[in-house]
Design a protein around this motif. Structure first.
Motif, PDB file in Angstrom:
ATOM      1  N   ARG A  82      23.137  13.427  66.987  1.00 29.65           N
ATOM      2  CA  ARG A  82      21.857  13.470  67.713  1.00 29.65           C
ATOM      3  C   ARG A  82      21.419  14.901  68.049  1.00 29.65           C
ATOM      4  O   ARG A  82      20.460  15.094  68.786  1.00 29.65           O
ATOM      5  N   PHE A  83      22.134  15.865  67.536  1.00 29.45           N
ATOM      6  CA  PHE A  83      21.750  17.261  67.781  1.00 29.45           C
ATOM      7  C   PHE A  83      20.750  17.738  66.724  1.00 29.45           C
ATOM      8  O   PHE A  83      20.874  17.385  65.549  1.00 29.45           O
ATOM      9  N   PHE A  84      19.778  18.556  67.159  1.00 25.57           N
ATOM     10  CA  PHE A  84      18.976  19.290  66.185  1.00 25.57           C
ATOM     11  C   PHE A  84      19.872  20.383  65.613  1.00 25.57           C
ATOM     12  O   PHE A  84      20.592  21.058  66.366  1.00 25.57           O
ATOM     13  N   LEU A  85      19.828  20.547  64.319  1.00 23.82           N
ATOM     14  CA  LEU A  85      20.696  21.531  63.669  1.00 23.82           C
ATOM     15  C   LEU A  85      19.852  22.668  63.113  1.00 23.82           C
ATOM     16  O   LEU A  85      18.902  22.419  62.362  1.00 23.82           O
ATOM     17  N   ILE A  86      20.210  23.890  63.479  1.00 24.52           N
ATOM     18  CA  ILE A  86      19.472  25.056  62.967  1.00 24.52           C
ATOM     19  C   ILE A  86      20.480  26.114  62.528  1.00 24.52           C
ATOM     20  O   ILE A  86      21.658  26.040  62.913  1.00 24.52           O
ATOM     21  N   PRO A  87      20.053  27.103  61.742  1.00 27.62           N
ATOM     22  CA  PRO A  87      20.979  28.183  61.383  1.00 27.62           C
ATOM     23  C   PRO A  87      21.466  28.898  62.643  1.00 27.62           C
ATOM     24  O   PRO A  87      20.746  28.955  63.645  1.00 27.62           O
ATOM     25  N   ASN A  88      22.672  29.429  62.586  1.00 29.70           N
ATOM     26  CA  ASN A  88      23.229  30.089  63.774  1.00 29.70           C
ATOM     27  C   ASN A  88      22.341  31.246  64.222  1.00 29.70           C
ATOM     28  O   ASN A  88      21.958  32.090  63.425  1.00 29.70           O
ATOM     29  N   VAL A  89      22.024  31.237  65.526  1.00 40.00           N
ATOM     30  CA  VAL A  89      21.140  32.289  66.037  1.00 40.00           C
ATOM     31  C   VAL A  89      21.823  33.109  67.109  1.00 40.00           C
ATOM     32  O   VAL A  89      21.174  33.813  67.860  1.00 40.00           O
ATOM     33  N   LEU A  90      23.136  33.002  67.223  1.00 38.39           N
ATOM     34  CA  LEU A  90      23.857  33.713  68.287  1.00 38.39           C
ATOM     35  C   LEU A  90      23.671  35.209  68.155  1.00 38.39           C
ATOM     36  O   LEU A  90      23.802  35.742  67.070  1.00 38.39           O
ATOM     37  N   MET A 115      22.620  25.033  73.914  1.00 37.03           N
ATOM     38  CA  MET A 115      22.905  25.398  72.531  1.00 37.03           C
ATOM     39  C   MET A 115      24.407  25.443  72.318  1.00 37.03           C
ATOM     40  O   MET A 115      25.140  25.974  73.147  1.00 37.03           O
ATOM     41  N   ILE A 116      24.846  24.868  71.227  1.00 39.94           N
ATOM     42  CA  ILE A 116      26.275  24.950  70.882  1.00 39.94           C
ATOM     43  C   ILE A 116      26.373  25.684  69.555  1.00 39.94           C
ATOM     44  O   ILE A 116      25.827  25.239  68.538  1.00 39.94           O
ATOM     45  N   HIS A 117      27.047  26.835  69.578  1.00 40.00           N
ATOM     46  CA  HIS A 117      27.156  27.643  68.366  1.00 40.00           C
ATOM     47  C   HIS A 117      28.435  27.268  67.636  1.00 40.00           C
ATOM     48  O   HIS A 117      29.528  27.297  68.227  1.00 40.00           O
ATOM     49  N   ALA A 118      28.301  26.887  66.380  1.00 39.79           N
ATOM     50  CA  ALA A 118      29.484  26.491  65.613  1.00 39.79           C
ATOM     51  C   ALA A 118      29.376  27.049  64.206  1.00 39.79           C
ATOM     52  O   ALA A 118      28.461  26.691  63.464  1.00 39.79           O
ATOM     53  N   ASN A 119      30.298  27.944  63.884  1.00 40.62           N
ATOM     54  CA  ASN A 119      30.330  28.588  62.559  1.00 40.62           C
ATOM     55  C   ASN A 119      28.948  29.144  62.199  1.00 40.62           C
ATOM     56  O   ASN A 119      28.415  29.965  62.904  1.00 40.62           O
ATOM     57  N   ALA A 131      26.128  27.449  62.085  1.00 42.39           N
ATOM     58  CA  ALA A 131      25.030  26.597  62.556  1.00 42.39           C
ATOM     59  C   ALA A 131      24.972  26.585  64.083  1.00 42.39           C
ATOM     60  O   ALA A 131      25.932  26.955  64.756  1.00 42.39           O
ATOM     61  N   THR A 132      23.829  26.184  64.593  1.00 45.58           N
ATOM     62  CA  THR A 132      23.670  26.019  66.041  1.00 45.58           C
ATOM     63  C   THR A 132      23.141  24.617  66.305  1.00 45.58           C
ATOM     64  O   THR A 132      22.212  24.157  65.637  1.00 45.58           O
ATOM     65  N   LEU A 133      23.772  23.930  67.263  1.00 45.19           N
ATOM     66  CA  LEU A 133      23.350  22.580  67.625  1.00 45.19           C
ATOM     67  C   LEU A 133      22.509  22.658  68.893  1.00 45.19           C
ATOM     68  O   LEU A 133      22.861  23.366  69.837  1.00 45.19           O
ATOM     69  N   LEU A 134      21.411  21.923  68.896  1.00 42.57           N
ATOM     70  CA  LEU A 134      20.498  21.983  70.034  1.00 42.57           C
ATOM     71  C   LEU A 134      20.396  20.632  70.732  1.00 42.57           C
ATOM     72  O   LEU A 134      20.194  19.612  70.073  1.00 42.57           O
ATOM     73  N   ASP A 135      20.535  20.672  72.047  1.00 46.88           N
ATOM     74  CA  ASP A 135      20.359  19.464  72.856  1.00 46.88           C
ATOM     75  C   ASP A 135      19.319  19.808  73.928  1.00 46.88           C
ATOM     76  O   ASP A 135      19.547  20.671  74.777  1.00 46.88           O
TER      77      ASP A 135
END
Lengths: 92, 475
Positions: free
Chosen positions: A84-92, B133-137, B139-143
């Motif tokens: 159920r998460f929106f998935l986007i490229p890593n933006v850290l 935001m959860i940062h994983a490898n 990708a980033t997961l958004l809730d």
């Protein structure tokens, strides 16, 4: 607006602009700025600032939960999901 | 560190307001739900949607501003704070800029050994929280469940000068919002966050270069981060190095701060009035409602506990820390119990049980009626103080009234002279050698016999009566 000011705005907006685009857009932005500046000639003495043309009463709602019924369509509108998460490229 | 340097510390505190729904839409503001279940087109920023203010959130904001002695705004308005980061799907956060809820307050804080000090409040303003935001490898997961949750930001003037002061200020502020029932104020669980601004300079030269500290999720970490930063900046200052205006993150594993990013200025956020929401104007009825919700504030409460009930400083400190504890204390005293006795029980036995179970008083079945009943049983001599401690434990574990616990466990004291006389006779007859020693003039051995009487009676012998009977038996 100067070109370097436009460059800062573009950077904040995460926009990558070519030199040609920069020249063209800075000219257009300057035209808009001048248009907005023309409003400064209006006489506003003794006028209280407003955010809206007519505010007759407060627009508030009671603190009550009314869940949105079609949440899954909002998820379906995403390019990519992970469960159920929106998935986007890593933006850290 | 150059002790002649002047240190300026200001805090920006965010609290999650206790509401059922979000700030600008009717989605649930409940935590812990499945990701992206409490979302709608408004909090996701869909074009054409209109935010609508949550009335309770506004009330909470005004209440805090009032308690902090701020000048309350007759009219508040909202602004868009623009930034580009996917924790907000709209690319802006709705906040307040020119017309916040309150401006220019002060609050007195007791810094214990450091003395009391008045800290000025710059402003109090409402805004919305961002998503998670959860940062994983790669990708980033958004809730976005949290996006739009109502927040109140309290900005202090740079009146603090030590990490210890900041820690105590935050603890006092936590008490304040809990007293007002507007927030849990729990930093560890994320319902309160604090960023700190710190600068140093020579005395008389004004503020130095401001560095913002983030990622401190407890008052203790705020103290440690500020302590580290004071040392770091002082060394740089004294060696002629440059202190850079920046945001730094506290690293709790390494006990240091590390640079995060160049600090944005208000200009970078390009604030402009939120065009989708008219101003809110507070009228007399609204302000009266706020006034009616004001309560005695923590510091005033602590001082009154000391003066009115003659409590020790530590007892008042402990009791005022939790509003539920204050209510239990005052209600129990009102029912006729001795204030000092109630305070002693709360700050020793009740405190031990709370620490043992890692609970707060509000989560326990102890209430004023039960507490008062327990103390009455002791006062009436129907149970001993030792048994009372066991009864208290059982109130916590069994959620039952003291009378029924004592009845069920057979813990009432033996206060029948005949029954108690038999126990005393038994102990006397079984210990002729001790009686002989006492007859020889060593009256200290009487205490040993009393211990035996308590042992044989399973701790139920009424001590005064047992002593009287023992004296009668052995002279």
């Amino acid at each position: 607006m100067e070109q370097d000011e436009w460059a800062v705005t573009a950077e904040l907006a995460a926009l990558k602009l070519s030199e040609g685009e920069k020249k063209r857009l800075v000219k257009q932005a300057e035209q808009m700025r001048k248009l907005y500046l023309s409003m400064s000639s209006a006489v506003v003495d003794n006028l209280e600032p407003t955010t809206h043309a007519s505010v007759v009463k407060n627009r508030v709602r009671k603190d009550e939960v009314k869940p949105f019924k079609d949440v899954d369509t909002l998820l379906d509108a995403s390019n990519e999901l992970d469960d159920r998460f929106f998935l986007i490229p890593n933006v850290l | 560190m150059n002790s002649s340097l002047k240190i300026f510390i200001g805090l920006e505190i965010h609290i999650h307001l206790k509401t059922e729904s979000k700030m600008f839409c009717p989605c649930s503001a409940h935590y812990g739900d499945e990701p992206n279940t409490n979302i709608c087109p408004i909090c996701l920023g869909y074009p054409g949607t209109l935010p609508l203010l949550n009335e309770r959130a506004i009330e909470h904001g005004y209440l805090v501003a009032r308690a902090l002695g701020c000048r309350l705004s007759n009219r508040i308005s909202f602004a868009r704070k623009n930034y580009f980061y996917p924790d907000m799907p709209k690319n802006y956060q709705i906040s307040q800029h020119n017309h916040p809820v309150g401006i220019g307050g002060t609050i007195e804080v007791d810094f214990n050994d450091l003395g009391a000090k008045r800290i000025r409040i710059h402003n109090v303003h409402l805004e919305e929280d961002a998503g998670k935001m959860i940062h994983a490898n790669d990708a980033t997961l958004l809730d976005y469940n949290r996006a739009g949750y109502p927040l109140l930001e309290i900005v202090t003037e740079p009146d603090l000068s030590r990490g210890e002061e900041a820690e105590l200020f935050l603890r006092d502020f936590q008490r304040l919002v809990r007293y007002l029932k507007v927030s849990d104020g729990n930093m560890e669980e994320g319902s309160m966050k604090c960023d700190a601004n710190i600068s140093i300079n020579l005395p008389g030269r004004g503020l130095g270069t401001k560095v913002e500290l983030k990622n401190m999720n407890s008052p203790r970490f705020v103290r440690l981060a500020l302590g580290y930063e004071i040392e770091r900046q002082s060394k740089l200052f004294n060696s002629g190095g440059e202190i850079v205006q920046e945001t730094r993150l506290w690293n709790e594993n390494r006990d240091i701060t590390l640079p995060m990013r160049r600090k944005e200025t208000p200009d970078d956020y390009r604030y402009f009035p939120e065009p989708d929401m008219p101003s809110f104007v507070s009228n007399a009825a609204f302000l009266k409602r706020i006034e009616n919700q004001l309560v005695e504030l923590p510091l005033a409460k602590k001082r009154r506990l000391q003066s009115e009930y003659d409590l020790k400083v530590e007892q008042a400190e402990f009791i005022h820390n939790d509003i539920a504890m204050v209510t239990l204390f005052e209600d129990t005293v009102k029912s006729g119990a001795s204030a000092r006795n109630v305070a002693a029980w709360l700050s020793s036995d009740v405190r031990k049980l709370l620490n043992r179970d890692k609970r707060t008083l509000a989560d326990t079945p102890l209430n004023a009626s039960r507490f008062s009943s327990l103390l009455t049983l002791v006062d009436q001599g129907r149970i001993s103080g030792k048994i009372a401690k066991n009864v208290l434990k059982d109130i916590f574990s069994e959620d039952a009234d003291p009378e029924s616990i004592v009845e069920k466990k057979g813990w009432f004291q033996i206060s029948d002279p005949n029954e108690l006389g038999k126990i005393v006779d038994q102990v006397v007859s079984q210990n002729p050698d001790v009686i002989e020693i006492i007859s020889g003039g060593d009256s200290k051995q009487k205490s040993w016999l009393m211990g035996e009487i308590m042992r044989v009676s399973n701790g139920k012998a009424a001590p005064e009566l047992a002593k009287k009977i023992l004296d009668e038996r052995i002279g």
